[in-house]
Scaffold this motif. Structure first.
Motif, PDB file in Angstrom:
ATOM      1  N   ALA A   1       0.829  -1.213   0.000  1.00 34.50           N
ATOM      2  CA  ALA A   1       0.000   0.000   0.000  1.00 34.50           C
ATOM      3  C   ALA A   1       0.858   1.255   0.000  1.00 34.50           C
ATOM      4  CB  ALA A   1      -0.945  -0.005   1.203  1.00 34.50           C
ATOM      5  N   ALA A   2       1.845   1.315   0.910  1.00 39.30           N
ATOM      6  CA  ALA A   2       2.690   2.509   1.007  1.00 39.30           C
ATOM      7  C   ALA A   2       3.503   2.716  -0.264  1.00 39.30           C
ATOM      8  CB  ALA A   2       3.614   2.385   2.209  1.00 39.30           C
ATOM      9  N   ALA A   3       4.096   1.633  -0.776  1.00 36.85           N
ATOM     10  CA  ALA A   3       4.917   1.752  -1.980  1.00 36.85           C
ATOM     11  C   ALA A   3       4.074   2.110  -3.197  1.00 36.85           C
ATOM     12  CB  ALA A   3       5.667   0.444  -2.229  1.00 36.85           C
ATOM     13  N   THR A   4       2.887   1.533  -3.299  1.00 36.69           N
ATOM     14  CA  THR A   4       2.011   1.822  -4.439  1.00 36.69           C
ATOM     15  C   THR A   4       1.522   3.254  -4.397  1.00 36.69           C
ATOM     16  OG1 THR A   4       1.303  -0.493  -4.514  1.00 36.69           O
ATOM     17  CG2 THR A   4      -0.081   1.107  -5.650  1.00 36.69           C
ATOM     18  N   ALA A   5       1.224   3.757  -3.199  1.00 38.12           N
ATOM     19  CA  ALA A   5       0.800   5.154  -3.067  1.00 38.12           C
ATOM     20  C   ALA A   5       1.911   6.098  -3.510  1.00 38.12           C
ATOM     21  CB  ALA A   5       0.397   5.449  -1.630  1.00 38.12           C
ATOM     22  N   SER A   6       3.146   5.803  -3.110  1.00 34.39           N
ATOM     23  CA  SER A   6       4.276   6.630  -3.534  1.00 34.39           C
ATOM     24  C   SER A   6       4.462   6.562  -5.040  1.00 34.39           C
ATOM     25  CB  SER A   6       5.557   6.171  -2.825  1.00 34.39           C
ATOM     26  OG  SER A   6       5.445   6.328  -1.430  1.00 34.39           O
ATOM     27  N   PHE A   7       4.342   5.355  -5.586  1.00 26.61           N
ATOM     28  CA  PHE A   7       4.453   5.183  -7.039  1.00 26.61           C
ATOM     29  C   PHE A   7       3.374   5.977  -7.764  1.00 26.61           C
ATOM     30  CE2 PHE A   7       2.288   2.827 -10.448  1.00 26.61           C
ATOM     31  CZ  PHE A   7       3.235   2.922 -11.451  1.00 26.61           C
ATOM     32  N   SER A   8       2.153   5.904  -7.271  1.00 25.25           N
ATOM     33  CA  SER A   8       1.041   6.606  -7.909  1.00 25.25           C
ATOM     34  C   SER A   8       1.263   8.109  -7.891  1.00 25.25           C
ATOM     35  CB  SER A   8      -0.278   6.262  -7.207  1.00 25.25           C
ATOM     36  OG  SER A   8      -1.374   6.869  -7.848  1.00 25.25           O
ATOM     37  N   PHE A   9       1.768   8.610  -6.753  1.00 25.22           N
ATOM     38  CA  PHE A   9       2.042  10.042  -6.678  1.00 25.22           C
ATOM     39  C   PHE A   9       3.141  10.449  -7.657  1.00 25.22           C
ATOM     40  CE2 PHE A   9       5.007  13.253  -5.207  1.00 25.22           C
ATOM     41  CZ  PHE A   9       4.185  14.370  -5.263  1.00 25.22           C
ATOM     42  N   ILE A  10       4.247   9.700  -7.667  1.00 20.37           N
ATOM     43  CA  ILE A  10       5.359  10.029  -8.560  1.00 20.37           C
ATOM     44  C   ILE A  10       4.897  10.014 -10.011  1.00 20.37           C
ATOM     45  CG2 ILE A  10       7.619   9.278  -9.388  1.00 20.37           C
ATOM     46  CD1 ILE A  10       7.669  10.493  -6.630  1.00 20.37           C
ATOM     47  N   ARG A  11       4.053   9.054 -10.347  1.00 26.38           N
ATOM     48  CA  ARG A  11       3.519   8.974 -11.715  1.00 26.38           C
ATOM     49  C   ARG A  11       2.691  10.217 -12.038  1.00 26.38           C
ATOM     50  NH1 ARG A  11      -0.373   4.063 -12.498  1.00 26.38           N
ATOM     51  NH2 ARG A  11      -1.501   5.307 -10.952  1.00 26.38           N
ATOM     52  N   SER A  12       1.792  10.593 -11.137  1.00 20.12           N
ATOM     53  CA  SER A  12       0.960  11.784 -11.369  1.00 20.12           C
ATOM     54  C   SER A  12       1.806  13.052 -11.403  1.00 20.12           C
ATOM     55  CB  SER A  12      -0.103  11.902 -10.274  1.00 20.12           C
ATOM     56  OG  SER A  12      -0.953  10.774 -10.262  1.00 20.12           O
ATOM     57  N   PHE A  13       2.785  13.112 -10.499  1.00 22.32           N
ATOM     58  CA  PHE A  13       3.651  14.282 -10.447  1.00 22.32           C
ATOM     59  C   PHE A  13       4.473  14.395 -11.735  1.00 22.32           C
ATOM     60  CE2 PHE A  13       7.001  16.919  -8.263  1.00 22.32           C
ATOM     61  CZ  PHE A  13       6.142  17.938  -7.899  1.00 22.32           C
ATOM     62  N   GLY A  14       4.890  13.253 -12.262  1.00 22.85           N
ATOM     63  CA  GLY A  14       5.609  13.253 -13.536  1.00 22.85           C
ATOM     64  C   GLY A  14       4.750  13.747 -14.682  1.00 22.85           C
ATOM     65  N   TYR A  15       3.459  13.451 -14.619  1.00 25.82           N
ATOM     66  CA  TYR A  15       2.557  13.957 -15.653  1.00 25.82           C
ATOM     67  C   TYR A  15       2.544  15.491 -15.667  1.00 25.82           C
ATOM     68  CZ  TYR A  15       0.600   9.254 -16.238  1.00 25.82           C
ATOM     69  OH  TYR A  15       0.429   7.923 -16.490  1.00 25.82           O
ATOM     70  N   VAL A  16       2.509  16.072 -14.460  1.00 22.72           N
ATOM     71  CA  VAL A  16       2.513  17.538 -14.373  1.00 22.72           C
ATOM     72  C   VAL A  16       3.812  18.108 -14.931  1.00 22.72           C
ATOM     73  CG1 VAL A  16       2.361  19.516 -12.818  1.00 22.72           C
ATOM     74  CG2 VAL A  16       0.996  17.464 -12.361  1.00 22.72           C
TER      75      VAL A  16
END
Length: 529
Positions: free
Chosen positions: A408-423
């Motif tokens: 859960a923690a690692a996936t949440a970090s991954f999801s954020f980094i992915r979204s942040f990369g989109y920006v």
């Protein structure tokens, strides 16, 4: 939590393709026995729910792009255009790591349902907006819900299948997301011509049905009420979460105003960016996820500029012509997931993906007004191959070194980094595009068109080049095409550089074995008979 005996009997009843190997701690450790045996109805029903939610979230992001001018024409807000467009992004990025913590404390079901309800609520507020402020508020709430959905989609998918198989199922789920992103501009343009409010209202029934199915089928953690909630809540990282969210919002505010509302040298840009970067730098970024998002956004946002600005197509037509890239990306994402499931090696696929991405960006520099349709379709397919191969197998590679308890923690970090990369992908590419347009404005000698393309105007003007072409003399139109080509080539070279850097980083990562066993207390084995 169910007793060992109960878990074993339930497992036999709902999933014959799994074999219990260790239930001594009350958590079922299961192993895939044969891909020839079918998974149970419950598994596929939940997976379809994940795919539908993935589709609607991606559709929501893409659908507003073509409809926003119409919306602003009805309710006003041209002076806050940039905030209407990006409020959802700000809302979705910042709280994603918090969702991961909540999923560990309260289980997956509650946070997931809360995220869906927030998304529905925000959609209703945005659809009923009577002014720009109400629309921004609705989009912000919608984004907070979407951020949670993005995180929980990956977490729940990981709970359903072993690490070895995750690339395949994440690829399938991603294909629905890509479909939503691909058809979003076309649907947005069509709905805007009738009643733009249904761009947001459409989310409500589409989300309500899978939410009901999710409540019915997804297991809840038995015995959760026995947990000491106060002790669990104390385990949350409040200071770290506050710092993370504050830093993220500060950076996003700076990026949103990225020289369009204020110049880059303005204190209004520097003030939020500097402390934001310092605060966020405390957290280790997942580099490949970040750069893959940048690569994707460069292509997703600027191939349509070629189709509109250079080839002078209408927005809806450009959306249709963009389908080769969108569909190919999904196909290669599914293919890489299947390859990962079969061979269990992610480093060669990562290396191949980034290498092909570099080649794809290099060939995009060949795009011009005279290229035949078969040419630019082929180049879209080639460009899609690189990021497509990498997209669905980054998360399994990240989780390979971690126990299931950290999913859960690692996936949440991954999801954020992915979204942040989109920006960052949109922002960095746009800054480069606008800089090269402004630097070479002397190419366009028609004074009216010259002024319209200056100071970031070239991007939005691309949607109307089909009318400009009809009014300009051939000589002046050729100059417009030349200027767009110069700006786009700068973006393609930027993407090529990011791809090569990502390719080199692949050789720094370890090639770990992907587990075939699934050890989790959140899977289907927790469902009562």
């Amino acid at each position: 939590m169910a007793s060992p005996g109960t878990s074993e009997s339930v497992l036999k009843g709902i999933n014959e393709s799994m074999v219990v190997t260790d239930i001594s701690a009350g958590n079922a450790v299961v192993e895939s026995e044969s891909l020839r045996k079918k998974r149970p109805f419950q598994f596929w029903a939940i997976f379809v729910v994940l795919c539908i939610l993935s589709f609607i979230c991606a559709l929501d992001v893409a659908i507003i792009a073509t409809a926003l001018p119409t919306i602003i024409d009805h309710i006003g807000g041209s002076n806050v255009y940039i905030w209407i467009a990006n409020s959802s992004t700000i809302g979705s990025c910042a709280p994603q790591p918090l969702y991961g913590q909540l999923a560990d404390v309260f289980g997956r079901r509650g946070p997931f349902l809360a995220a869906i309800l927030l998304f529905i609520l925000g959609s209703g507020v945005a659809g009923g907006a009577s002014n720009a402020a109400m629309l921004i508020a609705g989009r912000l709430v919608q984004g907070i819900g979407a951020g949670g959905i993005y995180v929980l989609l990956d977490i729940v998918c990981c709970d359903l299948v072993s690490l070895r198989e995750r690339g395949k199922y994440l690829g399938l789920m991603l294909s629905w997301s890509g479909l939503g992103a691909a058809i979003g501009p076309v649907i947005g343009g069509a709905i805007a011509g009738s009643d733009w409010r249904w761009i947001f209202y459409i989310d409500i029934p589409i989300c309500a049905v899978p939410m009901a199915v999710y409540i019915w089928l997804f297991p809840s953690r038995k015995g959760l009420t026995e947990y000491k909630w106060a002790q669990k809540l104390l385990q949350l990282d409040y200071s770290g979460t506050f710092l993370f969210i504050a830093s993220t919002v500060a950076i996003l505010i700076g990026l949103v105003m990225d020289g369009t509302e204020y110049p880059w040298s303005s204190w209004r840009i520097i003030l939020p960016l500097v402390p934001g970067v310092v605060g966020w730098d405390i957290y280790a970024a997942f580099f490949r996820s970040f750069t893959t998002s940048i690569i994707c956004q460069c292509m997703i946002f600027f191939i349509p500029i070629y189709l509109q600005g250079v080839l002078a197509n209408k927005v809806v037509t450009a959306g249709v012509y963009f389908l080769p890239f969108a569909i190919a990306t999904l196909a290669f994402a599914v293919l890489s997931g299947i390859l990962l499931s079969k061979f269990g090696a992610y480093r060669p696929i990562h290396a191949a993906g980034f290498a092909i991405s570099a080649i794809g960006f290099g060939t995009l520099t060949l795009l011009n007004e005279n290229m035949p349709k078969v040419g630019w379709v082929f180049l879209q397919l080639l460009a899609a191959c690189g990021p497509g191969l990498v997209l669905s197998i980054i998360l399994p590679a990240i989780l390979a070194a971690l126990p299931e308890s950290d999913v859960a923690a690692a996936t949440a970090s991954f999801s954020f980094i992915r979204s942040f990369g989109y920006v960052w992908g949109v922002t960095a590419a746009s800054v480069i595009f606008n800089a090269f347009i402004d630097r070479n404005l002397s190419v366009v000698r028609d004074s009216t068109t010259h002024s319209l393309m200056a100071n970031g105007g070239a991007y939005s003007l691309a949607s109307y080049t089909y009318t400009i072409k009809e009014t300009l003399a051939t000589e002046y139109w050729n100059q417009v095409v030349e200027l767009y080509t110069i700006g786009l080539n700068a973006v393609w070279w930027f993407g090529l550089g990011v791809s090569l850097l990502s390719f080199l980083v692949v050789f720094l990562q370890r090639g770990l074995e992907l587990r075939k066993e699934l050890d989790t207390e959140y899977g289907l084995e927790d469902t009562e008979s």
